[in-house]
Write a protein that holds these residues in place. Structure first.
Motif, PDB file in Angstrom:
ATOM      1  N   ALA A 100       0.965  -1.251   0.153  1.00 38.03           N
ATOM      2  CA  ALA A 100      -0.067   0.089  -0.001  1.00 38.03           C
ATOM      3  C   ALA A 100       0.790   1.294  -0.020  1.00 38.03           C
ATOM      4  O   ALA A 100       0.752   2.240  -0.777  1.00 38.03           O
ATOM      5  CB  ALA A 100      -0.955   0.113   1.234  1.00 38.03           C
ATOM      6  N   SER A 101       1.868   1.395   0.946  1.00 33.92           N
ATOM      7  CA  SER A 101       2.861   2.464   1.048  1.00 33.92           C
ATOM      8  C   SER A 101       3.307   2.849  -0.287  1.00 33.92           C
ATOM      9  O   SER A 101       3.483   4.145  -0.884  1.00 33.92           O
ATOM     10  CB  SER A 101       3.758   2.407   2.038  1.00 33.92           C
ATOM     11  OG  SER A 101       3.183   2.035   3.404  1.00 33.92           O
ATOM     12  N   PHE A 102       4.078   1.830  -0.733  1.00 28.40           N
ATOM     13  CA  PHE A 102       4.857   2.209  -2.094  1.00 28.40           C
ATOM     14  C   PHE A 102       3.913   2.262  -3.481  1.00 28.40           C
ATOM     15  O   PHE A 102       4.131   2.826  -4.315  1.00 28.40           O
ATOM     16  CB  PHE A 102       5.900   0.972  -2.407  1.00 28.40           C
ATOM     17  CG  PHE A 102       6.898   0.988  -1.294  1.00 28.40           C
ATOM     18  CD1 PHE A 102       7.832   2.492  -1.503  1.00 28.40           C
ATOM     19  CD2 PHE A 102       7.460   0.334  -0.431  1.00 28.40           C
ATOM     20  CE1 PHE A 102       8.989   2.681  -0.586  1.00 28.40           C
ATOM     21  CE2 PHE A 102       8.714   0.199   0.268  1.00 28.40           C
ATOM     22  CZ  PHE A 102       9.235   1.668   0.447  1.00 28.40           C
ATOM     23  N   ALA A 103       2.695   1.603  -3.435  1.00 28.85           N
ATOM     24  CA  ALA A 103       1.805   1.795  -4.396  1.00 28.85           C
ATOM     25  C   ALA A 103       1.373   3.308  -4.727  1.00 28.85           C
ATOM     26  O   ALA A 103       1.244   4.002  -5.517  1.00 28.85           O
ATOM     27  CB  ALA A 103       0.713   0.866  -4.471  1.00 28.85           C
ATOM     28  N   ILE A 104       0.868   3.764  -3.273  1.00 27.64           N
ATOM     29  CA  ILE A 104       0.621   5.257  -3.077  1.00 27.64           C
ATOM     30  C   ILE A 104       1.863   6.012  -3.622  1.00 27.64           C
ATOM     31  O   ILE A 104       1.540   7.097  -4.200  1.00 27.64           O
ATOM     32  CB  ILE A 104       0.005   5.575  -1.904  1.00 27.64           C
ATOM     33  CG1 ILE A 104      -1.223   4.605  -1.531  1.00 27.64           C
ATOM     34  CG2 ILE A 104      -0.254   7.029  -1.788  1.00 27.64           C
ATOM     35  CD1 ILE A 104      -1.586   4.811   0.030  1.00 27.64           C
ATOM     36  N   GLN A 105       2.954   5.833  -3.092  1.00 22.48           N
ATOM     37  CA  GLN A 105       3.930   6.633  -3.469  1.00 22.48           C
ATOM     38  C   GLN A 105       4.354   7.014  -4.866  1.00 22.48           C
ATOM     39  O   GLN A 105       4.379   7.716  -5.436  1.00 22.48           O
ATOM     40  CB  GLN A 105       5.318   6.108  -2.768  1.00 22.48           C
ATOM     41  CG  GLN A 105       5.739   6.936  -1.522  1.00 22.48           C
ATOM     42  CD  GLN A 105       7.172   6.639  -0.948  1.00 22.48           C
ATOM     43  OE1 GLN A 105       7.736   5.759  -1.588  1.00 22.48           O
ATOM     44  NE2 GLN A 105       7.706   7.537  -0.233  1.00 22.48           N
ATOM     45  N   GLY A 106       4.340   5.458  -5.478  1.00 23.96           N
ATOM     46  CA  GLY A 106       4.393   5.532  -6.854  1.00 23.96           C
ATOM     47  C   GLY A 106       3.597   6.131  -7.827  1.00 23.96           C
ATOM     48  O   GLY A 106       4.071   7.009  -8.768  1.00 23.96           O
ATOM     49  N   ALA A 107       2.470   6.202  -7.529  1.00 23.81           N
ATOM     50  CA  ALA A 107       1.295   6.706  -7.971  1.00 23.81           C
ATOM     51  C   ALA A 107       1.475   8.508  -7.797  1.00 23.81           C
ATOM     52  O   ALA A 107       1.284   9.205  -8.958  1.00 23.81           O
ATOM     53  CB  ALA A 107       0.065   6.413  -7.608  1.00 23.81           C
ATOM     54  N   MET A 108       1.457   8.929  -6.611  1.00 24.52           N
ATOM     55  CA  MET A 108       1.900  10.357  -6.354  1.00 24.52           C
ATOM     56  C   MET A 108       2.934  10.735  -7.287  1.00 24.52           C
ATOM     57  O   MET A 108       3.095  11.888  -7.762  1.00 24.52           O
ATOM     58  CB  MET A 108       1.927  10.557  -4.878  1.00 24.52           C
ATOM     59  CG  MET A 108       0.725  10.296  -4.056  1.00 24.52           C
ATOM     60  SD  MET A 108       1.160  10.163  -2.397  1.00 24.52           S
ATOM     61  CE  MET A 108       1.744  11.679  -2.151  1.00 24.52           C
ATOM     62  N   LEU A 157      -5.408  -0.356  -8.429  1.00 24.86           N
ATOM     63  CA  LEU A 157      -6.699   0.377  -8.078  1.00 24.86           C
ATOM     64  C   LEU A 157      -6.249   1.477  -7.183  1.00 24.86           C
ATOM     65  O   LEU A 157      -6.848   2.605  -7.518  1.00 24.86           O
ATOM     66  CB  LEU A 157      -7.555  -0.615  -7.463  1.00 24.86           C
ATOM     67  CG  LEU A 157      -8.326  -1.654  -8.494  1.00 24.86           C
ATOM     68  CD1 LEU A 157      -9.180  -2.426  -7.274  1.00 24.86           C
ATOM     69  CD2 LEU A 157      -8.997  -0.996  -9.408  1.00 24.86           C
ATOM     70  N   GLY A 158      -5.613   1.425  -6.551  1.00 29.07           N
ATOM     71  CA  GLY A 158      -5.008   2.772  -5.729  1.00 29.07           C
ATOM     72  C   GLY A 158      -4.632   3.821  -6.361  1.00 29.07           C
ATOM     73  O   GLY A 158      -4.780   5.015  -6.552  1.00 29.07           O
ATOM     74  N   GLY A 159      -3.612   3.416  -7.604  1.00 31.66           N
ATOM     75  CA  GLY A 159      -3.098   4.157  -8.606  1.00 31.66           C
ATOM     76  C   GLY A 159      -4.286   4.883  -9.375  1.00 31.66           C
ATOM     77  O   GLY A 159      -4.115   6.043  -9.678  1.00 31.66           O
TER      78      GLY A 159
END
Length: 200
Positions: A100-108, A157-159
């Motif tokens: 979750a942490s890195f998925a959000i970071q990557g998308a941001m 989906l988070g992305g």
């Protein structure tokens, strides 16, 4: 920036713990635990940097985080065996937190450089799964991303939510983090799977 730093710390330490635990399950010595813990912890951030054009050498500037990972690996190594044997429960949780942490970071990161939605989805997925894939390959295991329960889809989906602008500010980011972790854990508990097509 604070949100970014918090996600980076959570993702890095969560993946370090999951890597160290798997190393002990595979009967690695203390050096092996440290190597697998470090490669798992920084695998996602390395992929993130590659995807968005951040120089790879910036990873070496995270001195305090390196020390934190080193100490975390030592703590995991000296834990009683019955704690380590609870991997199926706690290891998956830590892996979900790293995802979750890195998925959000990557998308941001992709959004900040003005990347198209397709690139945001790729950045979220590969950054979120990078640490886990590195860990599983180094440990000689089938990568979790290719296992039966849904894994990478939650990062994608988070992305998507970040890419279309639904996530704004620390509160919604925190909610998305909790949602990805929860969905990942539910997919394990209820054995949710994507459609498969086997060829004999």
């Amino acid at each position: 920036m604070m949100t970014w730093d918090v996600l980076n710390i959570i993702g890095t330490l969560a993946f370090a713990i999951s890597g160290a635990i798997i190393a002990m399950r595979e009967d690695y010595d203390i050096l092996g635990v440290q190597v697998l813990g470090f490669t798992t912890a920084f695998g996602g951030s390395t992929i993130r940097n590659l995807l968005i054009g951040i120089p790879i050498e910036t990873i070496w500037t995270q001195g305090d985080l390196f020390i934190a990972v080193f100490i975390t690996n030592i703590i995991i190594f000296i834990l009683p065996n019955d704690w380590v044997l609870k991997w199926d429960k706690w290891g998956i949780l830590f892996d979900a937190m790293g995802l979750a942490s890195f998925a959000i970071q990557g998308a941001m990161s992709a959004v900040q450089i003005g990347a198209p939605l397709s690139a945001v989805l790729v950045a979220a997925t590969l950054t979120g799964c990078g640490g886990g894939m590195t860990r599983d390959v180094f440990a000689g295991r089938k990568p979790m991303i290719f296992r039966e329960e849904i894994y990478a889809l939650w990062a994608t989906l988070g992305g998507l939510m970040i890419g279309v602008g639904l996530i704004q500010g620390p509160w919604t980011t925190g909610a998305l983090f909790v949602a990805i972790v929860t969905l990942r854990m539910l997919s394990v508990h209820f054995r949710w799977r994507l459609p498969r097509h086997s060829v004999s």
